[in-house]
Scaffold this motif. Structure first.
Motif, PDB file in Angstrom:
ATOM      1  N   GLY A 229     -36.437 -36.742   0.787  1.00  0.00           N
ATOM      2  CA  GLY A 229     -37.801 -37.164   0.511  1.00  0.00           C
ATOM      3  C   GLY A 229     -38.487 -37.844   1.687  1.00  0.00           C
ATOM      4  O   GLY A 229     -39.463 -38.576   1.500  1.00  0.00           O
ATOM      5  N   GLY A 230     -37.982 -37.633   2.903  1.00  0.00           N
ATOM      6  CA  GLY A 230     -38.606 -38.264   4.063  1.00  0.00           C
ATOM      7  C   GLY A 230     -38.363 -39.758   4.151  1.00  0.00           C
ATOM      8  O   GLY A 230     -38.967 -40.435   4.991  1.00  0.00           O
ATOM      9  N   LEU A 231     -37.481 -40.300   3.320  1.00  0.00           N
ATOM     10  CA  LEU A 231     -37.192 -41.743   3.372  1.00  0.00           C
ATOM     11  C   LEU A 231     -36.158 -42.004   4.469  1.00  0.00           C
ATOM     12  O   LEU A 231     -35.027 -41.504   4.393  1.00  0.00           O
ATOM     13  N   PRO A 232     -36.503 -42.800   5.468  1.00  0.00           N
ATOM     14  CA  PRO A 232     -35.537 -43.079   6.534  1.00  0.00           C
ATOM     15  C   PRO A 232     -34.213 -43.646   6.029  1.00  0.00           C
ATOM     16  O   PRO A 232     -33.147 -43.298   6.534  1.00  0.00           O
TER      17      PRO A 232
ATOM     18  N   GLU B 201     -33.900 -28.775   5.139  1.00  0.00           N
ATOM     19  CA  GLU B 201     -33.683 -28.949   3.708  1.00  0.00           C
ATOM     20  C   GLU B 201     -33.129 -30.343   3.409  1.00  0.00           C
ATOM     21  O   GLU B 201     -33.488 -30.956   2.395  1.00  0.00           O
ATOM     22  N   LEU B 202     -32.278 -30.858   4.280  1.00  0.00           N
ATOM     23  CA  LEU B 202     -31.746 -32.209   4.092  1.00  0.00           C
ATOM     24  C   LEU B 202     -32.874 -33.229   4.183  1.00  0.00           C
ATOM     25  O   LEU B 202     -32.930 -34.179   3.384  1.00  0.00           O
TER      26      LEU B 202
ATOM     27  N   GLU C 276     -41.211 -33.263   7.155  1.00  0.00           N
ATOM     28  CA  GLU C 276     -39.945 -32.586   7.450  1.00  0.00           C
ATOM     29  C   GLU C 276     -39.615 -32.612   8.942  1.00  0.00           C
ATOM     30  O   GLU C 276     -38.470 -32.849   9.327  1.00  0.00           O
ATOM     31  N   ASP C 277     -40.619 -32.365   9.793  1.00  0.00           N
ATOM     32  CA  ASP C 277     -40.361 -32.361  11.238  1.00  0.00           C
ATOM     33  C   ASP C 277     -39.893 -33.729  11.708  1.00  0.00           C
ATOM     34  O   ASP C 277     -38.958 -33.845  12.512  1.00  0.00           O
TER      35      ASP C 277
END
Length: 707
Positions: free
Chosen positions: A248-251, A242-243, A217-218
């Motif tokens: 899902g951490g996908l760039p 939240e975004l 998330e960070d």
């Protein structure tokens, strides 16, 4: 060189002897001979790397791995190869290009780049030939000298790259066979490959794997800030986090989401979060230029699967589990263990699932949404059959675990038919730990099974989950499962099962101190138990009614309920039931300040449990006897048994009882004048409470330790 006519020098002969490789031309008179070099006179050092990606952030660990690879260049006779692999859209190309651009000056003979996806032909073979042709041209070989045959092109490439210090970046590789012909013949060279597959064949031959996981998330928030600006992200920090989670951490997903916000400056991050909250439409809303960019990434990987692997992907998308064991996958697929291993390996190779621990796998959150969507393409009968297999398998496993934890408790459900694959448990703790690890999945399956009308499966599974709920205290799960079981038992027309479900649910409310709902559940449970004619159930409900009175501190009413339940168990000849009611009478007498009566009740309970109970039953009685002995001023007589009970509860995996044992043992050792021993017991209790997430209790006990 030009030979003029008539310039025949003495001794010149037009014949040939010995061994010759290649073509030979013989002529009588040569008017003029021109020797042409294969190398283009305009060839320079190739600089083919694409521009470095803008706004690149994070990936410090992976960049370090590639830097360490660079330090080893030249140590071996072959070029070093790195395989940057991961889920589509996770940022493999961006990482590789960023690193390559950063170190490009170290490769004095140039950098070569090819995107295999842009050149992919049916089967992939022609793409490699095209790549080699392009590389040879970049190295100065004229078109007419480049062979048509793939093997000959590869040989020429090795000849041209011998001893060169080259960096080669191969993007979007599908198979290891696309890489091998493109490896240079130089130990000073480095080849970086990106692929949504793991390319295990390359790793086996010495390539270094660099797996790329989604951003946390960070890191995701930092990426958003790089696109949107720090000020905009700082204005909505929670929405930004939240975004990042929803993406899902996908760039690729984060950049698409950020692009939408850039295009609409007046829109808040929170507004986009609200739009993406609907899982059913999240993928289609992650669009750029009208294209569902994120979903297209998954579609490409999915369509590359073989039919058997694609079927497994769809079936796993049809079942409502967050993660799964290999055995659960076998159940869903309905195939052999060996075939399951093969199919899972192929899904892992495609990076469509990830291995989270030994024998545990999961979908990335967005991949799970895609798998659920393509699952709709599977025949409804196939989806229902897979769900049914999983629901029945979880029921059988829960029942097996229940019987290991408690051998002789009341059970209404019949022993189910054996299922494959069978799950066995070596100990009570192993059984509880398995239930703990699968509790989220089982609850999700119970919801689906209830909607499907598989009522016997639902209530029988819930009954078997009692050791987990009572021992590990997951109250929200406990109550929801009880509600699902109650509804299913009622639809099943089974008053005994409904009484059982309501009784189990009531016990959760009792422990939470929410006695109103507990009263209502038990009122209905008692009527249903009487309707069923099962007196064992009546005794069980009476015990729970006694628990309610004890929670209200109405000790006389609690004593009456437990005594009534004890008499009913005596009439039925249920030794363990008699022991349990004696134990509850002991708890009531202790709470009422009647230690002598408590000592007598616990003593009787222990004798009965030695005959019919488990080691757990005896240990929990010894723990409470510790408190009674303290009240009676006899701490030395019980301290060893309480210590043994604490270790027993640890071995059996019952942390709540273990923590209570350490707390009582701390008080006993204080009474015996052993302050250091008491402090150690408190530390043990604190550690257990912290594992349980009960920070408040840990802090309370910590206040008793010396500063």
């Amino acid at each position: 060189m030009v030979i003029e006519p008539g310039d025949e020098r003495p001794g010149t002969r037009n014949d040939l002897s010995g061994q010759v490789g290649g073509s030979v031309v013989q002529a009588g008179v040569i008017q003029q001979l021109t020797l042409v070099s294969q190398e283009s006179p305009t060839a320079g050092i190739p600089r083919q790397l694409p521009p470095a990606p803008r706004g690149f952030v994070n990936r410090v660990r992976e960049l370090g791995e590639l830097d360490r690879l660079l330090e080893r260049a030249g140590d071996d006779s072959a070029p070093l190869v790195a395989v940057v692999n991961g889920l589509g859209g996770v940022g493999k190309s961006a990482l590789s290009r960023h690193w390559a651009y950063r170190v490009r000056e170290r490769f004095t003979d140039g950098q070569l780049y090819a995107h295999l996806g842009d050149l992919r032909h049916e089967g992939g073979g022609a793409a490699v030939s095209d790549v080699l042709g392009g590389f040879l041209r970049a190295l100065g070989v004229q078109e007419k000298w480049i062979p048509a045959d793939l093997a000959e092109r590869a040989a020429m490439f090795r000849s041209r790259t011998a001893d060169l210090q080259l960096l080669i970046l191969l993007d979007d590789v599908e198979h290891a066979a696309q890489v091998t012909p493109v490896l240079p013949a130089s130990s000073a060279g480095v080849v970086v490959v990106t692929s949504h597959r793991r390319l295990g064949e390359l790793v086996v031959t010495g390539a270094v794997p660099v797996p790329l996981a989604p951003l946390d998330e960070d890191e995701g928030v930092r990426l958003l800030a790089g696109v949107l600006g720090q000020e905009r992200v700082h204005a909505e920090p929670e929405a930004a986090r939240e975004l990042a989670r929803l993406c899902g951490g996908l760039p690729v997903a984060l950049r698409v989401a950020a692009a939408r916000l850039v295009q609409r400056r007046g829109r808040s991050i929170g507004g986009l979060v609200a739009e993406l909250a609907d899982e059913r439409r999240r993928l289609e809303r992650l669009t750029a230029g009208g294209r569902t960019v994120v979903e297209a990434v998954f579609e490409t990987a999915y369509h590359a699967l073989t039919p058997e692997v694609g079927r497994l992907y769809r079936l796993l998308g049809a079942v409502p589990v967050a993660d799964f064991s290999a055995r659960a996958v076998q159940v869903v697929a309905g195939v052999s263990e060996r075939e399951t291993e093969r199919l899972l390996d192929l899904l892992l190779e495609a990076n469509l699932v990830e291995e989270t621990a030994s024998d545990r796998y999961r979908f990335h959150d967005l991949v799970r949404l895609h798998a659920a969507r393509v699952a709709e393409q599977e025949a409804p009968g196939e989806r229902e059959a897979a769900l049914g297999r999983m629901a029945r398998w979880y029921r059988a496993c829960a029942m097996a675990a229940d019987r290991v934890v408690t051998t002789n408790r009341l059970r209404l459900a019949p022993v189910p038919e054996p299922v494959e694959p069978e799950v066995t448990f070596a100990s009570e703790k192993a059984a509880l730990d398995w239930l703990e690890g699968e509790r989220g999945n089982m609850l999700a399956v119970l919801r689906v099974a209830g909607l499907a009308g598989w009522d016997d499966v639902v209530w029988q599974t819930v009954e078997a989950l009692w050791p987990l709920h009572h021992g590990r205290k997951h109250y929200a799960d406990w109550i929801e499962a009880g509600r699902l079981g109650t509804l299913s038992a009622r639809r099943d027309g089974n008053p005994a099962a409904e009484a059982r479900m309501r009784n189990q649910t009531a016990r959760a409310f009792v422990e939470l101190g929410d006695l109103g709902p507990a009263d209502e559940e038990l009122r209905l449970a008692r009527a249903l138990a009487e309707e069923s004619g099962d007196r064992r159930l009546e005794a069980t409900v009476l015990e729970s009614l006694g628990q309610v009175e004890l929670a209200r501190k109405d000790f006389d009413a609690a004593t009456a309920r437990f005594t009534e339940a004890l008499a009913l168990n005596e009439a039925l000849g249920r030794t363990r039931g008699m022991g349990l009611q004696s134990y509850h009478l002991g708890l009531t007498h202790t709470a009422a300040g009647r230690p002598e009566e408590a000592f007598e009740a616990f003593g009787r309970a222990r004798r009965l449990m030695e005959e019919a109970g488990t080691e757990n039953d005896r240990a929990k009685i010894d723990i409470e006897l510790g408190l009674v002995h303290r009240l009676l001023g006899r701490p030395g007589e019980i301290v060893e048994r309480v210590a043994e009970a604490a270790w027993t509860m640890r071995a059996k995996g019952v942390p709540v009882k273990e923590a209570r044992a350490w707390e009582i043992l701390a008080d006993l050792t204080v009474d015996l004048g052993d302050e250091l021993g008491a402090h150690e017991c408190l530390r043990q209790a604190i550690a257990v409470h912290l594992r349980l997430g009960n920070a408040a209790k840990a802090e309370e006990l910590g206040a008793r330790l010396p500063s």
